[in-house]
Write an enzyme that holds these catalytic residues in place. Structure first.
Site, PDB file in Angstrom:
ATOM      1  N   THR A   1      -1.050  -1.843   7.072  1.00  0.00           N
ATOM      2  CA  THR A   1      -0.535  -1.335   5.801  1.00  0.00           C
ATOM      3  C   THR A   1      -0.288   0.174   5.813  1.00  0.00           C
ATOM      4  OG1 THR A   1      -1.612  -3.104   4.552  1.00  0.00           O
ATOM      5  CG2 THR A   1      -1.033  -1.117   3.336  1.00  0.00           C
TER       6      THR A   1
ATOM      7  N   LYS B   1      -3.088  -0.750  -4.210  1.00  0.00           N
ATOM      8  CA  LYS B   1      -3.813  -0.061  -3.142  1.00  0.00           C
ATOM      9  C   LYS B   1      -3.536   1.444  -3.186  1.00  0.00           C
ATOM     10  CE  LYS B   1      -3.671  -3.824   0.282  1.00  0.00           C
ATOM     11  NZ  LYS B   1      -3.165  -4.205   1.630  1.00  0.00           N
TER      12      LYS B   1
ATOM     13  N   HIS C   1      -4.123 -12.875   2.975  1.00  0.00           N
ATOM     14  CA  HIS C   1      -5.369 -12.800   3.732  1.00  0.00           C
ATOM     15  C   HIS C   1      -6.352 -13.895   3.316  1.00  0.00           C
ATOM     16  CE1 HIS C   1      -5.043  -9.315   6.310  1.00  0.00           C
ATOM     17  NE2 HIS C   1      -4.554  -8.582   5.328  1.00  0.00           N
TER      18      HIS C   1
END
Length: 554
Positions: free
Chosen positions: A87, A169, A317
């Site tokens: 990421t 995030k 995930h």
């Protein structure tokens, strides 16, 4: 006398032509400025494989993915040109137009050879949290060494063009926005459910963010998550009940529906939203509020809004790329994108903005699922590898502390210890390569010396070299067998240089963008130079990508 008149006449003509040329140049520059989009929106969908566009196409509406694909330009063979595909590096590379070799974000977390400790790509303990008492706001882009196209736009407009970064995030908001952003915002879950920032950008939250946080929008998504359409119509994904998915604490099976309010108690409160389709909806709500609150695209200077949809990664995930949960997440994201585009039409104006959509990496099919259908796949035994490597180092060199860290497929050596034992660094690196290449499921291994001295123009070696930062990367790099991962037996992950991790969408849409598609190979590093070319601004200072001319209208 005639000669003098002739010379004077030529001089006057020259000055006149020069004046006309300067006027033409000035007019052209003014025209370019007026013709630029009012707002550039960069959308990164975390962990989005390219084939999600085609696999779920018939379930999408007309106003989201399909609108961008059919009315914009679709680069169908777009890839990452480096590894590891994580990421942090992905977001940095998209917006800087270069790879970890130059921008320095070599992973999400890595071992710092100078500090002798693990560091986080966006962590910055010199900063203060804004909007929370938690340390989660101590962030900045200081570890990213190059500029983003958003930085270059700020410089070009004398800081008049705004940049706002948004993501669940922190790294998904911070790295795209760059060093000069007006602000970057990310989501603080747990028992708070608020959007926060860092003192790197400002010392308080603007009123529109405070209003959003007090509006209980996040609270409204703690509800039942069920499929958007009848689950029996989700024929593009696997069975809802299987052994390849993780699920949530407090629920026996990873099957629809999910009572998020009840489950939140055992799953860190508001953090549960991150791993559901509603995390993307919350991000969209906040992005629309930012367009209005920051008045983006409302003056003569191009603004930049970066939006990263992180929940797709959390869902992948947890549940894997073949799950009903991932399909529903993309169906709902499609509706969220339609909401965002409609808001842009209404608040900025149709034809007045430019948008691109891509991903920071793809993801592998769950290896345990691949095994069940007889495709070579499996899981790496890191404990066994570490045990064998430590035994080898002790037996060979009589020391157990020559290795400082093993992380991100890399081995970091204790160079001070090597010097004290009068050991040659390159020789030790080579001996480790010859050792680890014998371990199960190790496909390749290379020394840092090789990465620094040799040149590779294709294959996995080129990708490794583009991801290798001489100052920050390790002494030995390991490549696992295809479809072998270091992860749990449920859920998907990423990080390799194989197609399932490198092949991601790239859609351009809006002002200055041609209509069409191509199978010509494009690279993630080409995005920033393409946007820079569209805006007529300097390329990011470390950019190695090239403008995609066929994407831009002449």
């Amino acid at each position: 006398m005639k000669k003098l008149v002739l010379v004077l006449g030529l001089a006057i003509l020259s000055v006149s032509c020069k004046s006309q040329n300067e006027t033409a140049v000035i007019t052209q520059k003014t025209s370019i400025s007026q013709d630029n989009p009012k707002l550039v929106i960069g959308i990164v969908v975390d962990q989005m494989r390219y084939d999600y566009l085609t696999r779920f196409y018939n379930k999408f509406g007309e106003g989201g993915f399909k609108r961008m694909m059919n009315e914009g330009f679709n680069c169908k063979n777009n890839h990452y040109n480096y590894t590891p595909t994580y990421t942090g590096p992905g977001h940095a590379s998209i917006y800087t137009g270069t790879t970890p070799k130059y921008h320095g974000i070599i992973a999400n977390n890595w071992y710092d050879k100078e500090l002798k400790e693990k560091v986080y790509c966006a962590g910055d303990e010199t900063m203060n949290s804004v909007g929370t008492e938690d340390k989660s706001g101590q962030m900045s882009p200081h570890r990213m060494r190059t500029t983003s196209f958003a930085d270059e736009n700020r410089l070009f407009t004398q800081m008049r063009g705004k940049t706002i970064g948004i993501s669940i995030k922190d790294r998904g908001a911070i790295l795209p926005a760059g060093h000069t952003a007006n602000a970057a915002y990310w989501f603080q879950g747990k028992d708070e459910g608020n959007w926060i920032t860092s003192s790197f950008y400002r010392n308080d939250l603007p009123s529109w963010v405070t209003s959003f946080n007090t509006s209980d929008v996040a609270e409204s998504y703690l509800k039942t998550w069920d499929t958007f359409y009848d689950i029996d119509t989700y024929t593009e994904s696997g069975s809802d009940l299987n052994t390849f998915e993780g699920g949530f604490k407090g629920k026996e099976t990873a099957t629809f529906p999910y009572d998020l309010k009840a489950l939140s108690k055992e799953n860190k409160g508001f953090d549960i939203l991150k791993a559901t389709a509603y995390g993307n909806s919350l991000t969209t709500d906040f992005a629309i509020a930012a367009i209005d609150g920051e008045q983006l695209g409302q003056d003569a200077y191009t603004d930049v809004l970066t939006v990263s949809y992180s929940s797709t990664d959390y869902v992948g995930h947890n549940f894997g790329v073949n799950s009903k949960e991932i399909q529903d997440t993309y169906i709902r994201l499609d509706h969220d994108l339609e909401r965002l585009i409609n808001a842009l039409d209404a608040q900025v104006g149709k034809g007045e903005y430019t948008l691109f959509l891509t991903s920071d990496h793809g993801a592998i099919e769950v290896p345990s699922y691949l095994e069940s259908v007889k495709i070579p796949a499996g899981y790496v035994d890191n404990k066994m590898r570490k045990k064998r490597l430590n035994a080898f180092m002790t037996e060979t060199y009589g020391a157990s502390d020559l290795i400082e860290s093993v992380s991100n497929y890399q081995i970091f050596l204790n160079r001070e210890k090597l010097d004290s034992l009068h050991l040659d660094l390159e020789t030790v690196q080579k001996r480790i390569v010859n050792e680890v290449i014998t371990y199960p499921n190790v496909d390749k291994a290379y020394t840092a010396t090789t990465m620094s001295s040799a040149y590779f123009s294709d294959g996995i070696e080129e990708l490794l070299q583009n991801g290798f930062n001489q100052r920050r990367s390790g002494d030995v790099i390991i490549v696992d067998d295809p479809s072998y991962i270091s992860y749990s037996r449920t859920g998907s992950t990423h990080g390799s240089g194989l197609n399932y991790d490198t092949h991601v969408p790239l859609l351009f849409y809006g002002k200055g963008i041609s209509k069409g598609s191509t199978f010509q190979k494009t690279r993630i590093v080409d995005i920033a130079p393409t946007i820079s070319a569209l805006l007529g601004i300097s390329f990011p200072n470390g950019a190695i990508g090239l403008p995609l001319e066929f994407v831009l209208k002449e």
